[in-house]
Design a protein around this motif. Sequence first.
Motif, PDB file in Angstrom:
ATOM      1  N   TYR A  57      54.899 -10.886 -80.899  1.00 19.91           N
ATOM      2  CA  TYR A  57      54.926 -10.282 -79.570  1.00 19.91           C
ATOM      3  C   TYR A  57      55.918  -9.126 -79.543  1.00 19.91           C
ATOM      4  CZ  TYR A  57      59.224 -12.985 -78.774  1.00 19.91           C
ATOM      5  OH  TYR A  57      60.487 -13.526 -78.872  1.00 19.91           O
ATOM      6  N   GLY A  58      55.760  -8.271 -78.565  1.00 13.77           N
ATOM      7  CA  GLY A  58      56.619  -7.094 -78.427  1.00 13.77           C
ATOM      8  C   GLY A  58      55.871  -6.014 -77.672  1.00 13.77           C
ATOM      9  N   PHE A  59      56.207  -4.763 -77.976  1.00 16.03           N
ATOM     10  CA  PHE A  59      55.514  -3.659 -77.308  1.00 16.03           C
ATOM     11  C   PHE A  59      55.479  -2.433 -78.208  1.00 16.03           C
ATOM     12  CE2 PHE A  59      59.957  -3.043 -76.081  1.00 16.03           C
ATOM     13  CZ  PHE A  59      60.129  -1.662 -76.217  1.00 16.03           C
ATOM     14  N   LEU A  60      54.509  -1.555 -77.917  1.00 18.70           N
ATOM     15  CA  LEU A  60      54.360  -0.280 -78.606  1.00 18.70           C
ATOM     16  C   LEU A  60      54.466   0.830 -77.571  1.00 18.70           C
ATOM     17  CD1 LEU A  60      51.209  -1.149 -80.748  1.00 18.70           C
ATOM     18  CD2 LEU A  60      53.558  -1.050 -81.599  1.00 18.70           C
ATOM     19  N   GLU A  61      55.130   1.908 -77.937  1.00 19.37           N
ATOM     20  CA  GLU A  61      55.215   3.086 -77.070  1.00 19.37           C
ATOM     21  C   GLU A  61      54.425   4.189 -77.763  1.00 19.37           C
ATOM     22  OE1 GLU A  61      56.685   4.162 -73.323  1.00 19.37           O
ATOM     23  OE2 GLU A  61      57.495   2.446 -74.420  1.00 19.37           O
ATOM     24  N   VAL A  62      53.265   4.542 -77.214  1.00 14.99           N
ATOM     25  CA  VAL A  62      52.364   5.488 -77.868  1.00 14.99           C
ATOM     26  C   VAL A  62      52.074   6.662 -76.941  1.00 14.99           C
ATOM     27  CG1 VAL A  62      51.291   3.685 -79.281  1.00 14.99           C
ATOM     28  CG2 VAL A  62      50.316   4.240 -77.048  1.00 14.99           C
ATOM     29  N   ASN A  63      51.505   7.718 -77.511  1.00 19.77           N
ATOM     30  CA  ASN A  63      51.099   8.874 -76.702  1.00 19.77           C
ATOM     31  C   ASN A  63      49.964   8.467 -75.763  1.00 19.77           C
ATOM     32  OD1 ASN A  63      52.887  10.645 -78.028  1.00 19.77           O
ATOM     33  ND2 ASN A  63      51.422  10.966 -79.678  1.00 19.77           N
ATOM     34  N   LYS A  64      49.917   9.100 -74.606  1.00 23.21           N
ATOM     35  CA  LYS A  64      48.883   8.783 -73.622  1.00 23.21           C
ATOM     36  C   LYS A  64      47.599   9.539 -73.952  1.00 23.21           C
ATOM     37  CE  LYS A  64      48.346   8.029 -68.659  1.00 23.21           C
ATOM     38  NZ  LYS A  64      48.906   8.273 -67.317  1.00 23.21           N
ATOM     39  N   VAL A  65      47.049   9.219 -75.108  1.00 21.91           N
ATOM     40  CA  VAL A  65      45.763   9.754 -75.560  1.00 21.91           C
ATOM     41  C   VAL A  65      44.994   8.602 -76.212  1.00 21.91           C
ATOM     42  CG1 VAL A  65      46.619  12.103 -75.916  1.00 21.91           C
ATOM     43  CG2 VAL A  65      46.738  10.450 -77.792  1.00 21.91           C
ATOM     44  N   ALA A  66      43.722   8.828 -76.488  1.00 17.78           N
ATOM     45  CA  ALA A  66      42.910   7.783 -77.110  1.00 17.78           C
ATOM     46  C   ALA A  66      43.459   7.430 -78.484  1.00 17.78           C
ATOM     47  CB  ALA A  66      41.460   8.253 -77.217  1.00 17.78           C
ATOM     48  N   GLY A  67      43.358   6.172 -78.854  1.00 13.63           N
ATOM     49  CA  GLY A  67      43.850   5.724 -80.149  1.00 13.63           C
ATOM     50  C   GLY A  67      43.493   4.276 -80.389  1.00 13.63           C
ATOM     51  N   ASN A  68      44.176   3.680 -81.348  1.00 10.27           N
ATOM     52  CA  ASN A  68      43.963   2.255 -81.612  1.00 10.27           C
ATOM     53  C   ASN A  68      45.217   1.647 -82.199  1.00 10.27           C
ATOM     54  OD1 ASN A  68      43.621   1.396 -84.680  1.00 10.27           O
ATOM     55  ND2 ASN A  68      42.806   3.469 -84.515  1.00 10.27           N
ATOM     56  N   PHE A  69      45.348   0.351 -82.041  1.00  2.00           N
ATOM     57  CA  PHE A  69      46.389  -0.418 -82.731  1.00  2.00           C
ATOM     58  C   PHE A  69      45.737  -1.687 -83.240  1.00  2.00           C
ATOM     59  CE2 PHE A  69      46.398  -1.791 -78.369  1.00  2.00           C
ATOM     60  CZ  PHE A  69      46.668  -3.147 -78.391  1.00  2.00           C
ATOM     61  N   HIS A  70      46.283  -2.217 -84.321  1.00  5.75           N
ATOM     62  CA  HIS A  70      45.646  -3.386 -84.912  1.00  5.75           C
ATOM     63  C   HIS A  70      46.654  -4.289 -85.615  1.00  5.75           C
ATOM     64  CE1 HIS A  70      45.360  -0.126 -87.993  1.00  5.75           C
ATOM     65  NE2 HIS A  70      45.778  -1.096 -88.786  1.00  5.75           N
ATOM     66  N   PHE A  71      46.245  -5.546 -85.751  1.00  8.57           N
ATOM     67  CA  PHE A  71      47.008  -6.568 -86.458  1.00  8.57           C
ATOM     68  C   PHE A  71      46.179  -6.956 -87.684  1.00  8.57           C
ATOM     69  CE2 PHE A  71      47.815  -6.731 -81.979  1.00  8.57           C
ATOM     70  CZ  PHE A  71      49.190  -6.894 -81.866  1.00  8.57           C
ATOM     71  N   ALA A  72      46.759  -6.790 -88.871  1.00  4.38           N
ATOM     72  CA  ALA A  72      45.991  -7.040 -90.092  1.00  4.38           C
ATOM     73  C   ALA A  72      46.925  -7.480 -91.209  1.00  4.38           C
ATOM     74  CB  ALA A  72      45.228  -5.779 -90.507  1.00  4.38           C
ATOM     75  N   PRO A  73      46.399  -8.207 -92.202  1.00  4.32           N
ATOM     76  CA  PRO A  73      47.233  -8.609 -93.343  1.00  4.32           C
ATOM     77  C   PRO A  73      47.486  -7.432 -94.271  1.00  4.32           C
ATOM     78  CG  PRO A  73      44.965  -9.340 -93.660  1.00  4.32           C
ATOM     79  CD  PRO A  73      45.044  -8.770 -92.275  1.00  4.32           C
ATOM     80  N   GLY A  74      48.643  -7.431 -94.906  1.00  2.17           N
ATOM     81  CA  GLY A  74      48.963  -6.412 -95.898  1.00  2.17           C
ATOM     82  C   GLY A  74      49.682  -5.217 -95.328  1.00  2.17           C
ATOM     83  N   LYS A  75      50.386  -4.493 -96.225  1.00  2.00           N
ATOM     84  CA  LYS A  75      51.103  -3.286 -95.824  1.00  2.00           C
ATOM     85  C   LYS A  75      50.132  -2.118 -95.827  1.00  2.00           C
ATOM     86  CE  LYS A  75      55.626  -1.217 -96.529  1.00  2.00           C
ATOM     87  NZ  LYS A  75      56.164  -1.789 -95.304  1.00  2.00           N
ATOM     88  N   SER A  76      50.201  -1.312 -94.790  1.00  2.15           N
ATOM     89  CA  SER A  76      49.235  -0.229 -94.626  1.00  2.15           C
ATOM     90  C   SER A  76      49.761   1.076 -95.197  1.00  2.15           C
ATOM     91  CB  SER A  76      48.909  -0.050 -93.149  1.00  2.15           C
ATOM     92  OG  SER A  76      50.095   0.206 -92.417  1.00  2.15           O
ATOM     93  N   VAL A 115      42.451  -7.673 -86.365  1.00  7.18           N
ATOM     94  CA  VAL A 115      42.105  -7.565 -84.947  1.00  7.18           C
ATOM     95  C   VAL A 115      42.441  -6.143 -84.504  1.00  7.18           C
ATOM     96  CG1 VAL A 115      42.480  -8.484 -82.633  1.00  7.18           C
ATOM     97  CG2 VAL A 115      42.627 -10.001 -84.615  1.00  7.18           C
ATOM     98  N   PHE A 116      41.414  -5.413 -84.085  1.00  8.80           N
ATOM     99  CA  PHE A 116      41.556  -3.998 -83.764  1.00  8.80           C
ATOM    100  C   PHE A 116      41.311  -3.771 -82.273  1.00  8.80           C
ATOM    101  CE2 PHE A 116      40.986  -4.133 -88.211  1.00  8.80           C
ATOM    102  CZ  PHE A 116      41.491  -2.962 -88.760  1.00  8.80           C
ATOM    103  N   PHE A 117      42.183  -2.978 -81.661  1.00  9.76           N
ATOM    104  CA  PHE A 117      42.054  -2.604 -80.257  1.00  9.76           C
ATOM    105  C   PHE A 117      41.891  -1.082 -80.181  1.00  9.76           C
ATOM    106  CE2 PHE A 117      44.460  -6.523 -80.410  1.00  9.76           C
ATOM    107  CZ  PHE A 117      43.920  -7.287 -79.391  1.00  9.76           C
ATOM    108  N   PHE A 118      40.705  -0.636 -79.823  1.00  9.92           N
ATOM    109  CA  PHE A 118      40.431   0.794 -79.662  1.00  9.92           C
ATOM    110  C   PHE A 118      40.466   1.113 -78.157  1.00  9.92           C
ATOM    111  CE2 PHE A 118      38.364  -0.665 -83.495  1.00  9.92           C
ATOM    112  CZ  PHE A 118      38.694   0.303 -84.436  1.00  9.92           C
ATOM    113  N   TYR A 119      41.336   2.008 -77.770  1.00 11.22           N
ATOM    114  CA  TYR A 119      41.483   2.290 -76.337  1.00 11.22           C
ATOM    115  C   TYR A 119      41.225   3.772 -76.042  1.00 11.22           C
ATOM    116  CZ  TYR A 119      46.138   3.780 -77.865  1.00 11.22           C
ATOM    117  OH  TYR A 119      47.169   4.400 -78.520  1.00 11.22           O
ATOM    118  N   ASP A 120      40.663   4.010 -74.887  1.00  6.00           N
ATOM    119  CA  ASP A 120      40.432   5.368 -74.380  1.00  6.00           C
ATOM    120  C   ASP A 120      40.877   5.393 -72.926  1.00  6.00           C
ATOM    121  OD1 ASP A 120      39.695   7.972 -74.238  1.00  6.00           O
ATOM    122  OD2 ASP A 120      37.525   7.623 -74.259  1.00  6.00           O
TER     123      ASP A 120
END
Length: 386
Positions: free
Chosen positions: A206-225, A324-329
């Motif tokens: 748990y926590g939070f992300l501070e991202v630009n107010k534009v379309a994007g995605n964040f995801h939770f996945a195994p392994g270093k990206s 688990v991928f979250f694509f937001y617009d």
Amino acid sequence: MAGILNKLRNLDAYPKINEDFYSRTLSGGVITLVSSVVMFLLFFSELRLYLHSVTETKLVVDTSRGETLRINFDMTFPALACSILSVDAMDISGELHLDVKHDVVKRRLDSHGNIIESRQDGIGAAKIEKPLQKHGGRLEHNETYCGSCYGAEAEEHDCCNSCEDVREAYRKKGWGVTNPDLIDQCKREGFLQRVKDEEGEGCNIYGFLEVNKVAGNFHFAPGKSFHQGGVHVHDLLAFQKDSFNISHKINRLTFGDYFPGVVNPLDKVQWSQDTPNAMYQYFIKVVPTVYTDISGHTIQSNQFSVTEHVKSSEAGQLQSLPGVFFFYDLSPIKVTFTEEHISFLHFLTNVCAIVGGVFTVSGIIDAFIYHGQKAIKKKMEIGKFS
């Protein structure tokens, strides 16, 4: 003289009431009592609305620029260990946040969902005794430790003093760590042993992300990206596994702060994985929202709607990255909620409408019953009902 009096009589603007209008009946008393109760209830209902605030909703074009979007999350993975789970975020402007650790807390869970350990990600790495120096010898008391990056140094004097440093250097180069046991830092920290020790555990992140107010995605996945040739890649070879169970529960997901009446459709959503590997995708439409309470305090937040999709693959066939991928617009339309009081004039108008309406309807009902009873009585008197 009589003609003049008749003319004056015709000018009477206050005609005298017919005796039918002041006759008292039982039905009239019942209707009066019922209408009084209805009028009383409607009055107090209107009074309650007047004393309490109402919310006005408006749709406007969102003209805000240069703002950031705060994403609050609380996810539980019952079959994925914390040591292999990472968080990434990226947007269409090209900004990347890979393997996010700041403002992220991981809690190890046993097979029953009980918390084993809770710590901020990236804090608490094992201490290495007499590690291997970059020049090949072991660290002595009078030396400063400088570990090798195993060919991934950006500059000649760069040092990698932990397994995480080596993996980060490899990530920047676009390489994957195929065998951590060949890296002194990872071997001495027991990287693979820690992964094996956490086998069968779950993770609450748990926590939070501070991202630009534009379309994007964040995801939770195994392994270093890392990025390789413009493609987002996760290093899964280091874990020596051919399948990952991405079953998950979204305890909480919000875009911005809470405000009264907000409904977050993904809260408490749970997915169980049936195949060895799967990619869970959530496509989210974020609607900027401004809530202003009765005191004038404003909350800048967001609402969202969501659709879901799942990609599955068999063991050993990683056609898509498990995670688990979250694509937001973002919607160009902003919703504004404003709490306000009903004006006294509006309240007074509604009360008059209630009194007049109830009085008129009850009068019509009373007249219908009265004249009906009178007609029946007259017919009975002349013998039409025997």
